[in-house]
Design a protein around this motif. Structure first.
Motif, PDB file in Angstrom:
ATOM      1  N   VAL A  17       8.293 -14.393   4.756  1.00 45.28           N
ATOM      2  CA  VAL A  17       8.086 -13.261   5.652  1.00 45.28           C
ATOM      3  C   VAL A  17       9.413 -12.906   6.318  1.00 45.28           C
ATOM      4  O   VAL A  17       9.938 -13.673   7.116  1.00 45.28           O
ATOM      5  CB  VAL A  17       7.039 -13.607   6.726  1.00 45.28           C
ATOM      6  CG1 VAL A  17       6.773 -12.418   7.616  1.00 45.28           C
ATOM      7  CG2 VAL A  17       5.761 -14.074   6.051  1.00 45.28           C
ATOM      8  N   ALA A  18       9.942 -11.745   5.969  1.00 47.04           N
ATOM      9  CA  ALA A  18      11.233 -11.322   6.513  1.00 47.04           C
ATOM     10  C   ALA A  18      11.038 -10.527   7.795  1.00 47.04           C
ATOM     11  O   ALA A  18      11.331  -9.357   7.886  1.00 47.04           O
ATOM     12  CB  ALA A  18      11.983 -10.484   5.477  1.00 47.04           C
ATOM     13  N   GLY A  34      10.878  -4.639   4.456  1.00 44.77           N
ATOM     14  CA  GLY A  34      10.727  -5.586   3.365  1.00 44.77           C
ATOM     15  C   GLY A  34      12.038  -5.766   2.627  1.00 44.77           C
ATOM     16  O   GLY A  34      13.078  -5.257   3.045  1.00 44.77           O
ATOM     17  N   THR A  83       2.833 -13.863   9.803  1.00 41.49           N
ATOM     18  CA  THR A  83       2.821 -12.406   9.811  1.00 41.49           C
ATOM     19  C   THR A  83       2.432 -11.895  11.192  1.00 41.49           C
ATOM     20  O   THR A  83       1.860 -12.621  12.013  1.00 41.49           O
ATOM     21  CB  THR A  83       1.853 -11.844   8.753  1.00 41.49           C
ATOM     22  OG1 THR A  83       0.541 -12.376   8.982  1.00 41.49           O
ATOM     23  CG2 THR A  83       2.314 -12.215   7.349  1.00 41.49           C
ATOM     24  N   TYR A 109       4.118  -8.549   0.938  1.00 44.25           N
ATOM     25  CA  TYR A 109       4.945  -7.359   1.178  1.00 44.25           C
ATOM     26  C   TYR A 109       6.415  -7.733   1.356  1.00 44.25           C
ATOM     27  O   TYR A 109       7.308  -6.954   1.023  1.00 44.25           O
ATOM     28  CB  TYR A 109       4.442  -6.615   2.413  1.00 44.25           C
ATOM     29  CG  TYR A 109       5.142  -5.304   2.654  1.00 44.25           C
ATOM     30  CD1 TYR A 109       4.740  -4.150   1.997  1.00 44.25           C
ATOM     31  CD2 TYR A 109       6.234  -5.220   3.533  1.00 44.25           C
ATOM     32  CE1 TYR A 109       5.395  -2.940   2.211  1.00 44.25           C
ATOM     33  CE2 TYR A 109       6.890  -4.020   3.745  1.00 44.25           C
ATOM     34  CZ  TYR A 109       6.464  -2.879   3.081  1.00 44.25           C
ATOM     35  OH  TYR A 109       7.117  -1.684   3.284  1.00 44.25           O
ATOM     36  N   PHE A 110       6.676  -8.934   1.857  1.00 46.69           N
ATOM     37  CA  PHE A 110       8.030  -9.382   2.148  1.00 46.69           C
ATOM     38  C   PHE A 110       8.609 -10.258   1.036  1.00 46.69           C
ATOM     39  O   PHE A 110       9.698 -10.803   1.176  1.00 46.69           O
ATOM     40  CB  PHE A 110       8.035 -10.135   3.485  1.00 46.69           C
ATOM     41  CG  PHE A 110       7.461  -9.321   4.607  1.00 46.69           C
ATOM     42  CD1 PHE A 110       8.218  -8.364   5.252  1.00 46.69           C
ATOM     43  CD2 PHE A 110       6.136  -9.486   4.991  1.00 46.69           C
ATOM     44  CE1 PHE A 110       7.679  -7.596   6.279  1.00 46.69           C
ATOM     45  CE2 PHE A 110       5.591  -8.729   6.010  1.00 46.69           C
ATOM     46  CZ  PHE A 110       6.360  -7.772   6.662  1.00 46.69           C
TER      47      PHE A 110
END
Length: 348
Positions: A17-18, A34, A83, A109-110
């Motif tokens: 997770v970025a 992302g 998240t 998503y990341f």
């Protein structure tokens, strides 16, 4: 689902997770940026290179990268997987309405595996007035964590969940419609909110990547929006819904009220050719202890024809509340709409 690749399921557990470091507390800034998408590379020698390039090209053809301008989000809630549920205030350019929108993106998503791919969007609407908050933004109902779990199990796509306010105040219901003389909540919900999502997230260009879910009054709005705009939205999970507009603000505006009536909209759509360009997927769910079971069954009987595809999830001993409806989603509703929507496309 159009595709549930093994890589997608694996990414639930492996995706990184970025998010902005340290943004674990309510009110802290949070980013939904992302991984950077890469342009499709020239074909390399070997079948593996061609396969990866083909996947990247497919993703690029179907994906709309964030268009901007980028919104500023603050943290509303944090999930155990790292998240975040973020919140911002949206000034609707087309509706003229200003309201809060909460958002959540899944771990996938990341993940760099999906850097070139859009993600399907689920616009989640609450029951009641849905103002000044959308109750799906809390972690107590476990909507977001459940979607993560169901994605890992192959039951659901990893949706971006978008949670706008439902009404402009807590006094009236506006039926998610542009009632003459009132805030344009239909335009807000079906134009401003999707435009905001496209500005900030990697999405899909086609309606195959767009759906609603909602409870009670929110189910009505989601149902009506899909039937009114089948060119923009593919599916809805409508839980314990009303099926006719009933806001007192419609008084004196019968023509407009009829134009926002899901029964009339479904009747018109069901008479069109049963093609993949016309089809919509209406996943109804209702608890067996609710009073509206006959109404929902009658809607399905009368209008579930041609391109209007329907499914009914009867939730045993379920009542008219969000907790019941999350259970119904797990029991089959989320998988059914996912099977008819576009999955994220891995680059390799």
């Amino acid at each position: 689902m159009k595709r549930l690749p093994k890589a997608l399921i694996a990414a639930v557990a492996l995706g990184s997770v970025a998010l902005v470091a340290g943004c674990s507390d309510e009110g802290d800034p949070v980013s939904f940026d992302g991984p950077t998408a890469q342009a499709p590379a020239g074909q390399q020698g070997g079948s593996g290179g061609r396969k990866g390039n083909n996947a990247t090209s497919e993703a690029a053809a179907k994906t709309l990268l964030p268009t901007g301008p980028k919104a500023s989000f603050t943290t509303q809630n944090s999930l155990d997987d790292g998240t975040k549920i973020g919140v911002t205030t949206l000034d609707g350019k087309k509706s003229g309405f200003r309201g809060k929108v909460w958002v959540w993106a899944p771990k996938e998503y990341f993940d760099a595996t999906y850097a070139n791919s859009g993600f399907p969007v689920l616009i989640a609407l609450p029951g009641g007035n849905g103002y000044p908050k959308n109750y799906w933004m809390g972690t107590d109902l476990k909507l977001q964590s459940s979607i993560s779990k169901w994605s890992k199990e192959g039951k659901s796509l990893p949706f971006i969940v978008v949670m706008p306010v439902l009404n402009p105040d807590a006094k009236y219901y506006y039926d998610g419609s542009d009632i003459p003389g009132q805030p344009k909540m239909g335009t807000w919900m079906t134009e401003d909110v999707p435009d905001f999502v496209r500005a900030n997230f990697r999405t899909f260009k086609s309606r195959d990547g767009w759906a609603f879910m909602g409870s009670s009054s929110g189910a009505f709005v989601g149902l009506k929006s899909v039937l009114q705009h089948p060119d923009k939205f593919k599916a809805v999970i409508a839980s314990g819904p009303d099926t006719v507009p009933d806001s007192p603000l419609w008084a004196g505006h019968e023509t407009q009220r009829r134009a926002n009536n899901p029964e009339k909209l479904a009747k018109a759509l069901s008479a069109k050719p049963d093609t993949k360009d016309n089809d919509v997927y209406l996943a109804f769910q209702i608890g067996t202890k609710e009073s509206g079971v006959k109404r929902v069954k009658r809607f399905i009987r009368d209008y579930g024809k041609g391109p209007v595809k329907t499914r009914l999830q009867l939730i045993q001993d379920g009542e008219h509340n969000a907790k019941t409806y999350v259970k119904g989603m797990e029991d089959g509703s989320i998988q059914w709409i996912s099977e008819h929507m576009q999955a994220p496309i891995p680059s390799s």
